[in-house]
Enzyme design. Structure first.
Site, PDB file in Angstrom:
ATOM      1  N   SER A 120      45.697  43.603  44.754  1.00  0.00           N
ATOM      2  CA  SER A 120      46.532  44.809  44.747  1.00  0.00           C
ATOM      3  C   SER A 120      47.657  44.776  43.711  1.00  0.00           C
ATOM      4  CB  SER A 120      47.086  45.082  46.152  1.00  0.00           C
ATOM      5  OG  SER A 120      46.021  45.280  47.075  1.00  0.00           O
ATOM      6  N   ASN A 126      39.060  43.141  36.499  1.00  0.00           N
ATOM      7  CA  ASN A 126      37.760  42.873  37.107  1.00  0.00           C
ATOM      8  C   ASN A 126      37.212  44.225  37.553  1.00  0.00           C
ATOM      9  OD1 ASN A 126      35.563  42.162  38.615  1.00  0.00           O
ATOM     10  ND2 ASN A 126      36.698  41.031  40.194  1.00  0.00           N
ATOM     11  N   GLY A 133      41.129  47.282  41.308  1.00  0.00           N
ATOM     12  CA  GLY A 133      41.175  48.749  41.287  1.00  0.00           C
ATOM     13  C   GLY A 133      41.949  49.350  40.121  1.00  0.00           C
ATOM     14  N   HIS A 137      34.553  34.420  42.710  1.00  0.00           N
ATOM     15  CA  HIS A 137      35.325  35.509  43.326  1.00  0.00           C
ATOM     16  C   HIS A 137      35.024  35.526  44.823  1.00  0.00           C
ATOM     17  CE1 HIS A 137      36.805  39.465  44.354  1.00  0.00           C
ATOM     18  NE2 HIS A 137      37.522  39.416  43.245  1.00  0.00           N
ATOM     19  N   GLY A 148      42.018  44.768  47.351  1.00  0.00           N
ATOM     20  CA  GLY A 148      41.555  46.124  47.614  1.00  0.00           C
ATOM     21  C   GLY A 148      42.175  46.765  48.845  1.00  0.00           C
ATOM     22  N   GLU A 185      43.718  34.599  44.593  1.00  0.00           N
ATOM     23  CA  GLU A 185      43.531  35.934  45.158  1.00  0.00           C
ATOM     24  C   GLU A 185      43.409  35.835  46.677  1.00  0.00           C
ATOM     25  OE1 GLU A 185      41.749  38.720  41.945  1.00  0.00           O
ATOM     26  OE2 GLU A 185      40.114  37.834  43.059  1.00  0.00           O
ATOM     27  N   GLU A 227      34.406  37.840  46.736  1.00  0.00           N
ATOM     28  CA  GLU A 227      33.272  38.703  47.114  1.00  0.00           C
ATOM     29  C   GLU A 227      31.949  37.985  46.909  1.00  0.00           C
ATOM     30  OE1 GLU A 227      34.590  41.960  44.668  1.00  0.00           O
ATOM     31  OE2 GLU A 227      36.312  42.206  46.000  1.00  0.00           O
ATOM     32  N   LYS A 276      34.419  44.902  38.759  1.00  0.00           N
ATOM     33  CA  LYS A 276      33.516  44.783  39.917  1.00  0.00           C
ATOM     34  C   LYS A 276      32.252  45.623  39.684  1.00  0.00           C
ATOM     35  CE  LYS A 276      37.386  43.513  42.784  1.00  0.00           C
ATOM     36  NZ  LYS A 276      37.994  43.467  44.110  1.00  0.00           N
TER      37      LYS A 276
HETATM   38  P1  13P Z   1      42.363  44.738  43.726  1.00  0.00           P
HETATM   39  O1  13P Z   1      43.295  44.677  42.539  1.00  0.00           O
HETATM   40  O2  13P Z   1      41.566  46.005  43.778  1.00  0.00           O
HETATM   41  O3  13P Z   1      43.052  44.399  44.986  1.00  0.00           O
HETATM   42  O4  13P Z   1      41.257  43.596  43.487  1.00  0.00           O
HETATM   43  C1  13P Z   1      41.666  42.327  43.167  1.00  0.00           C
HETATM   44  C2  13P Z   1      40.498  41.536  42.746  1.00  0.00           C
HETATM   45  O5  13P Z   1      39.632  41.226  43.540  1.00  0.00           O
HETATM   46  C3  13P Z   1      40.402  41.157  41.337  1.00  0.00           C
HETATM   47  O6  13P Z   1      39.413  40.203  41.146  1.00  0.00           O
END
Ligand code: 13P
Length: 251
Positions: free
Chosen positions: A212, A9, A234, A94, A172, A166, A96, A11
């Site tokens: 993560s 992802n 990330g 998601h 993150g 998640e 977010e 983002k």
């Molecule tokens: P990270 O791997 O950066 O923690 O993000 C996870 C995520 O939100 C994937 O959709």
């Protein structure tokens, strides 16, 4: 036997030219016969990334989609725009989007159903906040998210969907859930699917872990009985993504 999946992802990262460079850099390293690999990219990167990965086994995913066919919805992307651009998967719900853009369960159910109608595979996200985990309501909260997202979705469609667990506190933050925590919730999600749709659907549907995920923890997480791969944030923007896809070879 469920096929493993590793989806990146991206983002809100990568301009179109940066996206093409990243896709081309990763392409030879993530073309896997064992694992389904997906790049979920910003809308403006979809067309150039689809072109860049043409002829490989990599699929392109979107990070969001609207639930109407077309019309006066300034700034939104319709499902058939994604399909026409070569998209196979779409992330829905998601955390977010739930948090910053106020997408609620009722809206996400509409998005899941609309994606399915257009033969897009939803990657439906769920997961609790740190407060909810500390209150001990994780399993009931996630169950309610899943049940609501799948409302009025028949079993033959549900089985094609992908679920991503998640935990918000692990996104993150570098704070990965322990394999036990991740397995516990993914197992409970599969149990929830079993209650909703029966054994066959529960055994076939893919459930990913996200939060993560990195080259060091992927193998252990993906070895859990109810974890069928990862949704990676990330680390999907770095060469490390290839190590995650090839987690079997690295460890
Ligand atoms: P990270 O791997 O950066 O923690 O993000 C996870 C995520 O939100 C994937 O959709």
């Amino acid at each position: 036997m469920r096929r493993k999946m590793v989806a990146g992802n991206w983002k809100m990262n990568m301009t179109p030219s940066q996206a093409v460079r990243l896709a081309e850099e990763l392409k030879p390293q993530v073309s896997s016969e064992e694992v389904d690999v997906v790049f979920c990219v910003p809308a403006i990167d979809i067309v150039p990334v689809a072109e860049a990965v043409k002829g490989s086994s990599i699929s392109v995913g979107a990070e969001n989609m609207y639930y109407e066919e077309k019309g006066a919805y300034t700034g939104e992307i319709a499902p058939d725009m994604l399909v026409d651009a070569g998209v196979k998967y779409v992330i829905i719900g998601h955390s977010e989007r739930r948090q910053y853009f106020k997408e609620d369960d009722a809206m996400l159910n509409k998005k899941v159903r609309k994606a399915i109608e257009h033969s897009l595979v939803p990657i439906l996200c769920c997961g609790e906040t740190l407060e909810q985990r500390e209150e001990g309501v994780t399993l009931s909260f996630v169950k309610q998210q899943i049940t609501s997202a799948f409302e009025s979705v028949p079993a033959e469609d549900a089985v094609k969907c992908v679920i991503a667990y998640e935990p918000i506190w692990a996104i993150g933050t570098g704070k990965v859930a322990t394999t036990e925590q991740a397995q516990e919730v993914c197992g409970a999600i599969r149990e929830n699917i079993r209650e909703l749709y029966g054994e066959k659907t529960a055994e076939q549907i893919r459930i990913l872990y996200g939060g993560s995920v990195n080259a060091g923890n992927a193998a252990q997480l993906f070895a859990q009985p109810d974890i069928d791969g990862g949704l990676v944030g990330g680390a999907s923007l770095k060469p490390e993504f290839a190590e995650i896809v090839n987690y079997k070879k690295e460890n």
